[in-house]
Scaffold this motif. Structure first.
Motif, PDB file in Angstrom:
ATOM      1  N   LYS A  48       0.840  -1.201   0.000  1.00 41.29           N
ATOM      2  CA  LYS A  48       0.000   0.000   0.000  1.00 41.29           C
ATOM      3  C   LYS A  48       0.873   1.249   0.000  1.00 41.29           C
ATOM      4  O   LYS A  48       0.614   2.209  -0.738  1.00 41.29           O
ATOM      5  N   TYR A  49       1.908   1.229   0.818  1.00 41.54           N
ATOM      6  CA  TYR A  49       2.832   2.370   0.858  1.00 41.54           C
ATOM      7  C   TYR A  49       3.556   2.516  -0.472  1.00 41.54           C
ATOM      8  O   TYR A  49       3.660   3.630  -1.012  1.00 41.54           O
ATOM      9  N   ASP A  50       4.054   1.420  -1.018  1.00 44.69           N
ATOM     10  CA  ASP A  50       4.808   1.472  -2.271  1.00 44.69           C
ATOM     11  C   ASP A  50       3.970   2.005  -3.427  1.00 44.69           C
ATOM     12  O   ASP A  50       4.516   2.597  -4.371  1.00 44.69           O
ATOM     13  N   ALA A  51       2.661   1.803  -3.376  1.00 48.44           N
ATOM     14  CA  ALA A  51       1.789   2.235  -4.461  1.00 48.44           C
ATOM     15  C   ALA A  51       1.462   3.729  -4.404  1.00 48.44           C
ATOM     16  O   ALA A  51       0.898   4.276  -5.353  1.00 48.44           O
ATOM     17  N   LEU A  52       1.817   4.394  -3.302  1.00 46.88           N
ATOM     18  CA  LEU A  52       1.527   5.819  -3.185  1.00 46.88           C
ATOM     19  C   LEU A  52       2.427   6.619  -4.120  1.00 46.88           C
ATOM     20  O   LEU A  52       3.593   6.270  -4.328  1.00 46.88           O
ATOM     21  N   PRO A  53       1.920   7.713  -4.688  1.00 41.98           N
ATOM     22  CA  PRO A  53       2.809   8.618  -5.427  1.00 41.98           C
ATOM     23  C   PRO A  53       3.807   9.246  -4.463  1.00 41.98           C
ATOM     24  O   PRO A  53       3.591   9.286  -3.243  1.00 41.98           O
ATOM     25  N   ASP A  54       4.899   9.744  -4.979  1.00 41.14           N
ATOM     26  CA  ASP A  54       5.991  10.223  -4.133  1.00 41.14           C
ATOM     27  C   ASP A  54       5.550  11.319  -3.166  1.00 41.14           C
ATOM     28  O   ASP A  54       6.006  11.367  -2.016  1.00 41.14           O
ATOM     29  N   ASP A  55       4.667  12.216  -3.612  1.00 46.03           N
ATOM     30  CA  ASP A  55       4.278  13.317  -2.721  1.00 46.03           C
ATOM     31  C   ASP A  55       3.442  12.815  -1.544  1.00 46.03           C
ATOM     32  O   ASP A  55       3.524  13.356  -0.437  1.00 46.03           O
ATOM     33  N   LEU A  56       2.657  11.756  -1.759  1.00 47.08           N
ATOM     34  CA  LEU A  56       1.876  11.206  -0.650  1.00 47.08           C
ATOM     35  C   LEU A  56       2.735  10.316   0.242  1.00 47.08           C
ATOM     36  O   LEU A  56       2.500  10.225   1.447  1.00 47.08           O
ATOM     37  N   LYS A  57       3.734   9.669  -0.349  1.00 45.85           N
ATOM     38  CA  LYS A  57       4.707   8.963   0.488  1.00 45.85           C
ATOM     39  C   LYS A  57       5.371   9.944   1.450  1.00 45.85           C
ATOM     40  O   LYS A  57       5.603   9.634   2.625  1.00 45.85           O
ATOM     41  N   LYS A  58       5.669  11.129   0.945  1.00 42.54           N
ATOM     42  CA  LYS A  58       6.324  12.138   1.788  1.00 42.54           C
ATOM     43  C   LYS A  58       5.422  12.546   2.943  1.00 42.54           C
ATOM     44  O   LYS A  58       5.900  12.778   4.069  1.00 42.54           O
ATOM     45  N   VAL A  59       4.137  12.648   2.691  1.00 45.91           N
ATOM     46  CA  VAL A  59       3.207  12.978   3.772  1.00 45.91           C
ATOM     47  C   VAL A  59       3.264  11.907   4.865  1.00 45.91           C
ATOM     48  O   VAL A  59       3.331  12.225   6.065  1.00 45.91           O
ATOM     49  N   ILE A  60       3.258  10.652   4.463  1.00 39.86           N
ATOM     50  CA  ILE A  60       3.346   9.559   5.442  1.00 39.86           C
ATOM     51  C   ILE A  60       4.698   9.600   6.153  1.00 39.86           C
ATOM     52  O   ILE A  60       4.764   9.498   7.393  1.00 39.86           O
ATOM     53  N   ASP A  61       5.775   9.770   5.399  1.00 35.85           N
ATOM     54  CA  ASP A  61       7.114   9.791   5.990  1.00 35.85           C
ATOM     55  C   ASP A  61       7.284  10.947   6.967  1.00 35.85           C
ATOM     56  O   ASP A  61       7.902  10.800   8.024  1.00 35.85           O
ATOM     57  N   ASP A  62       6.737  12.116   6.599  1.00 36.63           N
ATOM     58  CA  ASP A  62       6.880  13.295   7.456  1.00 36.63           C
ATOM     59  C   ASP A  62       6.124  13.136   8.776  1.00 36.63           C
ATOM     60  O   ASP A  62       6.404  13.869   9.734  1.00 36.63           O
ATOM     61  N   ASN A  63       5.181  12.225   8.797  1.00 40.67           N
ATOM     62  CA  ASN A  63       4.370  12.020   9.999  1.00 40.67           C
ATOM     63  C   ASN A  63       4.574  10.626  10.589  1.00 40.67           C
ATOM     64  O   ASN A  63       3.671  10.058  11.212  1.00 40.67           O
ATOM     65  N   SER A  64       5.748  10.092  10.386  1.00 36.24           N
ATOM     66  CA  SER A  64       6.126   8.785  10.922  1.00 36.24           C
ATOM     67  C   SER A  64       7.439   8.925  11.693  1.00 36.24           C
ATOM     68  O   SER A  64       8.038  10.002  11.743  1.00 36.24           O
ATOM     69  N   GLY A  65       7.888   7.837  12.266  1.00 37.45           N
ATOM     70  CA  GLY A  65       9.197   7.821  12.903  1.00 37.45           C
ATOM     71  C   GLY A  65       9.322   8.805  14.040  1.00 37.45           C
ATOM     72  O   GLY A  65       8.456   8.887  14.920  1.00 37.45           O
ATOM     73  N   ALA A  66      10.388   9.599  14.033  1.00 35.41           N
ATOM     74  CA  ALA A  66      10.704  10.483  15.149  1.00 35.41           C
ATOM     75  C   ALA A  66       9.601  11.493  15.425  1.00 35.41           C
ATOM     76  O   ALA A  66       9.298  11.790  16.586  1.00 35.41           O
ATOM     77  N   ALA A  67       8.999  12.043  14.366  1.00 32.55           N
ATOM     78  CA  ALA A  67       7.949  13.046  14.564  1.00 32.55           C
ATOM     79  C   ALA A  67       6.749  12.452  15.283  1.00 32.55           C
ATOM     80  O   ALA A  67       6.215  13.042  16.234  1.00 32.55           O
ATOM     81  N   LEU A  68       6.319  11.283  14.850  1.00 28.07           N
ATOM     82  CA  LEU A  68       5.173  10.646  15.484  1.00 28.07           C
ATOM     83  C   LEU A  68       5.539  10.103  16.860  1.00 28.07           C
ATOM     84  O   LEU A  68       4.714  10.090  17.779  1.00 28.07           O
ATOM     85  N   ALA A  69       6.784   9.675  17.028  1.00 33.25           N
ATOM     86  CA  ALA A  69       7.244   9.187  18.323  1.00 33.25           C
ATOM     87  C   ALA A  69       7.181  10.290  19.372  1.00 33.25           C
ATOM     88  O   ALA A  69       6.790  10.060  20.521  1.00 33.25           O
ATOM     89  N   ALA A  70       7.564  11.508  18.992  1.00 32.82           N
ATOM     90  CA  ALA A  70       7.513  12.630  19.926  1.00 32.82           C
ATOM     91  C   ALA A  70       6.076  12.920  20.345  1.00 32.82           C
ATOM     92  O   ALA A  70       5.793  13.167  21.532  1.00 32.82           O
ATOM     93  N   LEU A  71       5.154  12.877  19.386  1.00 31.95           N
ATOM     94  CA  LEU A  71       3.736  13.084  19.699  1.00 31.95           C
ATOM     95  C   LEU A  71       3.226  12.017  20.646  1.00 31.95           C
ATOM     96  O   LEU A  71       2.573  12.311  21.654  1.00 31.95           O
ATOM     97  N   ALA A  72       3.537  10.754  20.341  1.00 37.20           N
ATOM     98  CA  ALA A  72       3.046   9.652  21.168  1.00 37.20           C
ATOM     99  C   ALA A  72       3.641   9.690  22.572  1.00 37.20           C
ATOM    100  O   ALA A  72       2.933   9.516  23.572  1.00 37.20           O
ATOM    101  N   GLY A  73       4.952   9.931  22.663  1.00 36.09           N
ATOM    102  CA  GLY A  73       5.586   9.969  23.968  1.00 36.09           C
ATOM    103  C   GLY A  73       5.015  11.043  24.860  1.00 36.09           C
ATOM    104  O   GLY A  73       4.705  10.805  26.034  1.00 36.09           O
ATOM    105  N   GLU A  74       4.849  12.241  24.311  1.00 38.64           N
ATOM    106  CA  GLU A  74       4.280  13.346  25.095  1.00 38.64           C
ATOM    107  C   GLU A  74       2.852  13.048  25.512  1.00 38.64           C
ATOM    108  O   GLU A  74       2.468  13.279  26.665  1.00 38.64           O
TER     109      GLU A  74
END
Length: 341
Positions: A245-271
């Motif tokens: 599902k992720y691989d099928a996304l166009p690059d700009d929508l992949k970026k939206v997912i990437d920008d809101n994953s990993g460290a950024a989302l971890a900071a939100l969840a931890g707080e």
């Protein structure tokens, strides 16, 4: 007139199609829609992803296993494309993610933000293979798990003997048994019923889920480990996406997912998890709940009793051709660094 009506209908249909999302992401999890993970993490994530995609991504949240199955099946549901994204505890499938279990060992927990920050480093260094079947969006942990008991309080190690305690993971099942309790493994949605019927005498869960489970109506005493609001264990939680599902996304929508994953989302969840943990704990203090704290200087016997569990994990990693002690030392160092910040 008939032609005008048909033209208007066609125009409305085309307008609706023009504003339809390009991608729908169905997110599945086992907690209720009242749980902090849903309200404080997933709902804000949904809104942010939809806004940053310009409405081209439609995130649909399905709590309480609304799409079917049981909590231990959630990881595979995302892997197999039954759902697009799932949130689960890796420990619900014991033995499947053995490296990640290092953070579920006894006395490996801190505040949610601290443990989650350490997990980001550990994931990058060690967990690529274990999570290779999916697109990991977030690996995180709640605050340390406390003891919540139906009746008899836990004020010392002796009080655990013979008590049936809900264990959150394989590591803590072994640890609780080593401490003299009888560990009972079960997903968190089953805890309230098990307490009510006496299947268990108490449970290891964080404060943040006590209210959403209505456990406050069943438990009478609560015990924290080491310091106020401290726990002796935690769980590794994961928000994972179907890779195709992720691989099928166009690059700009992949970026939206990437920008809101990993460290950024971890900071939100931890707080969010730490904030709700403190808020829920304060509610019980205000209501006059009995909260015991076993000081750190009285935990020597506890640590000695569970040492074979930690040593067993190290040996299991060595048996896989890995350096178990080095991995354990790294996990400790990463957690200590996060706690020092």
């Amino acid at each position: 007139m008939k032609t005008l009506i048909l033209s208007a209908i066609a125009s409305l249909s085309l307008g609706g199609a023009a504003f339809a999302a390009d991608v729908t992401l169905r997110v599945h999890h086992f907690l209720s829609a009242e749980a902090p993970m849903h309200t404080e993490v997933l709902v804000p994530w949904e809104k942010t992803v939809e806004e940053q995609s310009g409405g081209r991504i439609d995130v649909q949240l399905f709590p309480s296993m609304q799409l079917g199955g049981k909590p231990p099946q959630l990881f595979d549901q995302a892997r197999d494309g039954i759902v697009d994204i799932s949130w689960t505890l890796l420990g619900y499938t014991p033995g499947r993610f053995p490296i990640a279990e290092v953070f579920e060992l006894p006395f490996m927990s801190g505040a949610a933000a601290q443990t989650t920050a350490a997990l980001q480093q550990f994931q990058a260094k060690y967990l690529g293979e274990e999570l290779a079947q999916v697109k990991p969006l977030l690996l995180h942990a709640p605050a340390g798990y406390k003891f919540h008991m139906r009746s008899d309080p836990i004020t010392s190690l002796a009080d655990l003997r013979g008590k049936k305690i809900r264990a959150p993971s394989r590591a803590m099942t072994d640890a609780l048994n080593a401490l003299g309790a009888t560990a009972v493994g079960m997903p968190v949605p089953e805890v309230a019923q098990a307490l009510t019927t006496g299947v268990i005498d108490g449970a290891q869960i964080p404060w943040e889920v006590v209210g959403s489970l209505r456990v406050e109506e069943i438990t009478k005493s609560h015990t924290e480990i080491g310091v106020e609001n401290g726990g002796m264990s935690t769980a590794v939680m994961a928000l994972v996406m179907n890779q195709a599902k992720y691989d099928a996304l166009p690059d700009d929508l992949k970026k939206v997912i990437d920008d809101n994953s990993g460290a950024a989302l971890a900071a939100l969840a931890g707080e969010a998890f730490d904030r709700v943990e403190a808020e829920e704990r304060q509610k019980y203090l205000d209501a006059g709940a009995q909260i015991n704290v076993i000081p750190a200087d009285q935990l020597g016997d506890w640590r000695e009793a569970v040492h074979p569990v930690v040593d067993g994990w190290v040996k299991a990693m060595d048996g896989r051709g890995l350096d178990g002690q080095a991995m354990l030392d790294d996990a400790h160092a990463m957690l200590a660094a996060a706690q020092a910040e």
